[in-house]
Design a protein around this motif. Structure first.
Motif, PDB file in Angstrom:
ATOM      1  N   GLN A 165       0.750  -1.292   0.019  1.00 29.79           N
ATOM      2  CA  GLN A 165       0.071  -0.017  -0.026  1.00 29.79           C
ATOM      3  C   GLN A 165       0.948   1.410   0.038  1.00 29.79           C
ATOM      4  OE1 GLN A 165      -2.433  -0.824   3.434  1.00 29.79           O
ATOM      5  NE2 GLN A 165      -4.271  -0.966   2.155  1.00 29.79           N
ATOM      6  N   ARG A 166       0.387   2.363  -0.732  1.00 34.80           N
ATOM      7  CA  ARG A 166       1.320   3.517  -1.041  1.00 34.80           C
ATOM      8  C   ARG A 166       0.470   4.631  -0.181  1.00 34.80           C
ATOM      9  NH1 ARG A 166       1.046   1.066  -5.588  1.00 34.80           N
ATOM     10  NH2 ARG A 166      -0.464   2.401  -6.568  1.00 34.80           N
ATOM     11  N   ILE A 167       1.213   5.608  -0.055  1.00 32.94           N
ATOM     12  CA  ILE A 167       0.578   6.934   0.480  1.00 32.94           C
ATOM     13  C   ILE A 167       1.157   7.931  -0.360  1.00 32.94           C
ATOM     14  CG2 ILE A 167       0.240   8.651   2.524  1.00 32.94           C
ATOM     15  CD1 ILE A 167       0.780   5.901   4.303  1.00 32.94           C
ATOM     16  N   PHE A 168       0.198   8.920  -1.058  1.00 35.65           N
ATOM     17  CA  PHE A 168       0.828  10.095  -1.614  1.00 35.65           C
ATOM     18  C   PHE A 168       0.502  10.986  -0.704  1.00 35.65           C
ATOM     19  CE2 PHE A 168       0.284  13.770  -4.359  1.00 35.65           C
ATOM     20  CZ  PHE A 168       1.719  13.463  -5.174  1.00 35.65           C
ATOM     21  N   ARG A 191      -9.984  17.035   1.379  1.00 33.44           N
ATOM     22  CA  ARG A 191     -10.553  15.749   0.292  1.00 33.44           C
ATOM     23  C   ARG A 191      -9.871  14.610  -0.030  1.00 33.44           C
ATOM     24  NH1 ARG A 191     -12.294  19.403  -4.801  1.00 33.44           N
ATOM     25  NH2 ARG A 191     -10.253  20.168  -4.346  1.00 33.44           N
ATOM     26  N   PRO A 192      -9.413  13.678   0.981  1.00 33.59           N
ATOM     27  CA  PRO A 192      -8.465  12.618   0.858  1.00 33.59           C
ATOM     28  C   PRO A 192      -9.415  11.540  -0.169  1.00 33.59           C
ATOM     29  CG  PRO A 192      -9.690  12.323   3.205  1.00 33.59           C
ATOM     30  CD  PRO A 192     -10.115  13.685   2.440  1.00 33.59           C
ATOM     31  N   VAL A 193      -8.369  10.912  -0.783  1.00 38.46           N
ATOM     32  CA  VAL A 193      -8.931   9.798  -1.829  1.00 38.46           C
ATOM     33  C   VAL A 193      -8.304   8.607  -1.668  1.00 38.46           C
ATOM     34  CG1 VAL A 193      -8.633   9.494  -4.429  1.00 38.46           C
ATOM     35  CG2 VAL A 193      -9.192  11.705  -3.733  1.00 38.46           C
ATOM     36  N   THR A 194      -9.079   7.658  -1.926  1.00 37.38           N
ATOM     37  CA  THR A 194      -8.378   6.251  -2.030  1.00 37.38           C
ATOM     38  C   THR A 194      -8.490   5.533  -3.282  1.00 37.38           C
ATOM     39  OG1 THR A 194     -10.579   5.189  -1.130  1.00 37.38           O
ATOM     40  CG2 THR A 194      -8.930   5.762   0.692  1.00 37.38           C
ATOM     41  N   PRO A 241     -12.277  -4.385  -3.277  1.00 35.64           N
ATOM     42  CA  PRO A 241     -11.143  -4.820  -3.292  1.00 35.64           C
ATOM     43  C   PRO A 241     -10.246  -3.833  -2.113  1.00 35.64           C
ATOM     44  CG  PRO A 241     -11.297  -3.401  -5.020  1.00 35.64           C
ATOM     45  CD  PRO A 241     -12.517  -3.978  -4.669  1.00 35.64           C
ATOM     46  N   PRO A 242      -8.973  -4.368  -1.676  1.00 34.71           N
ATOM     47  CA  PRO A 242      -8.152  -3.444  -0.867  1.00 34.71           C
ATOM     48  C   PRO A 242      -7.762  -2.228  -1.478  1.00 34.71           C
ATOM     49  CG  PRO A 242      -6.997  -5.510  -1.692  1.00 34.71           C
ATOM     50  CD  PRO A 242      -8.376  -5.597  -2.290  1.00 34.71           C
ATOM     51  N   VAL A 243      -7.395  -1.326  -0.714  1.00 33.92           N
ATOM     52  CA  VAL A 243      -6.876  -0.042  -1.151  1.00 33.92           C
ATOM     53  C   VAL A 243      -5.467  -0.343  -1.535  1.00 33.92           C
ATOM     54  CG1 VAL A 243      -6.519   2.488  -0.294  1.00 33.92           C
ATOM     55  CG2 VAL A 243      -8.696   1.197   0.246  1.00 33.92           C
ATOM     56  N   ARG A 244      -5.110   0.712  -2.599  1.00 30.64           N
ATOM     57  CA  ARG A 244      -3.883   0.499  -2.930  1.00 30.64           C
ATOM     58  C   ARG A 244      -2.963   1.662  -2.742  1.00 30.64           C
ATOM     59  NH1 ARG A 244      -2.555  -4.611  -3.403  1.00 30.64           N
ATOM     60  NH2 ARG A 244      -0.608  -3.978  -4.739  1.00 30.64           N
ATOM     61  N   GLU A 245      -3.902   2.897  -2.676  1.00 33.34           N
ATOM     62  CA  GLU A 245      -3.298   3.964  -2.173  1.00 33.34           C
ATOM     63  C   GLU A 245      -3.960   5.063  -1.891  1.00 33.34           C
ATOM     64  OE1 GLU A 245      -0.581   6.361  -5.303  1.00 33.34           O
ATOM     65  OE2 GLU A 245      -2.150   7.427  -5.600  1.00 33.34           O
ATOM     66  N   PHE A 246      -3.437   5.529  -0.715  1.00 34.74           N
ATOM     67  CA  PHE A 246      -4.162   6.818   0.189  1.00 34.74           C
ATOM     68  C   PHE A 246      -3.640   8.213  -0.437  1.00 34.74           C
ATOM     69  CE2 PHE A 246      -4.108   2.885   2.662  1.00 34.74           C
ATOM     70  CZ  PHE A 246      -5.224   2.713   3.192  1.00 34.74           C
TER      71      PHE A 246
END
Length: 298
Positions: free
Chosen positions: A254-257, A294-297, A282-287
């Motif tokens: 998993q990544r975080i931008f 306005r966070p995005v997944t 499905p599981p989150v790949r990026e936060f």
């Protein structure tokens, strides 16, 4: 027949009794004293009363009481004050210079990165010094070359123990240096080293020990310093192609931008809340928290 004489004639004809043949009673003696007067008649006789009108304590001689003169009082006060000052001075001298209070034992608390033996060895020159003559500045000076130590507090425990409480700097990442991994704080100080990567749960910053000289290093460490310990321990890696493109990686790919280091405190709170959410399918790949409003997944 001889005529009978009258009673008065018989009394006159009796021989008179000498006064000295009959002893005088105390009452009659007191009655004769000039200090008493005869009281009223009672059935048993007379009562004598003490005549105080003409008697009493004879006048005495008034003596002068020997009071100290003013000069004597001042001298006594000066002597008393001098004695007190000498006693206090002796007590202070004993406390400051007495070998009975010499340092013999150092107790180190609060340290995790710097070994206790290193602190003991650094403070060795203070052994034998009276506790009252050891200042926090002396202890800080002797520990100044210990990078993990940010500050120290000391407390004396008489007669011979000094407690040194250490406040250490917080590591936020690791850098690879050969086969070792170096723990660094937000300013790039090297705090400690470990032999294995999995010995510490901190993100690895790419570029080795030279990463501290890159333009993005301070931006990355600023972000890491804002993260709570629970999030920081889940990170595997931290990198940035520019100051506006900081990225973090979690376990499980998993990544975080993150974006830039601006508003990092808000982004940290948002990321902590997103990671606490139940896993999705499905599981989150990026936060993406680059815009914390306005966070995005993905």
């Amino acid at each position: 027949m001889t005529p009978r004489k009258p009673a008065a004639t018989r009394a006159a004809s009796r021989p008179a009794t000498p006064a000295s043949s009959t002893p005088a009673s105390p009452a009659s003696s007191s009655a004769s004293s000039p200090a008493s007067t005869r009281g009223p008649q009672t059935a048993g006789g007379t009562v004598s009363q003490l005549d105080r009108s003409g008697g009493g304590t004879p006048p005495g001689k008034i003596l002068d009481f020997p009071t100290p003169r003013k000069s004597h009082r001042v001298r006594n006060i000066v002597l008393a004050v001098t004695a007190v000052v000498l006693v206090l001075g002796g007590v202070v001298a004993y406390v400051v210079f007495s070998p009975a209070l010499a340092l013999r034992t150092v107790v180190v608390e609060g340290n995790a990165l710097v070994p206790t033996q290193e602190v003991d060895a650094a403070l060795g020159p203070l052994l034998g010094t009276p506790l009252t003559r050891i200042s926090p500045g002396q202890v800080r000076g002797l520990l100044a070359d210990k990078a993990p130590i940010e500050d120290v507090q000391i407390a004396a425990e008489p007669p011979s123990t000094l407690v040194v409480t250490v406040r250490e700097r917080v590591p936020v990442a690791v850098l690879q240096s050969g086969r070792e991994f170096v723990l660094i704080d937000s300013e790039g100080r090297q705090l400690a080293s470990v032999a294995q990567r999995d010995q510490v749960k901190l993100p690895l910053i790419d570029g080795g020990t030279n990463a501290v000289n890159s333009a993005v290093f301070s931006s990355i460490t600023t972000v890491l310093a804002e993260l709570p310990v629970g999030v920081l321990s889940r990170l595997n890696n931290a990198s940035a192609a520019s100051v506006d493109s900081i990225q973090l990686s979690l376990s499980g790919d998993q990544r975080i931008f993150w974006g830039s280091s601006e508003r990092s405190a808000e982004k940290a709170r948002v990321l902590e809340a997103m990671l606490a959410m139940p896993a999705s399918d499905p599981p989150v790949r990026e936060f993406d928290v680059s815009t914390p409003d306005r966070p995005v997944t993905r």
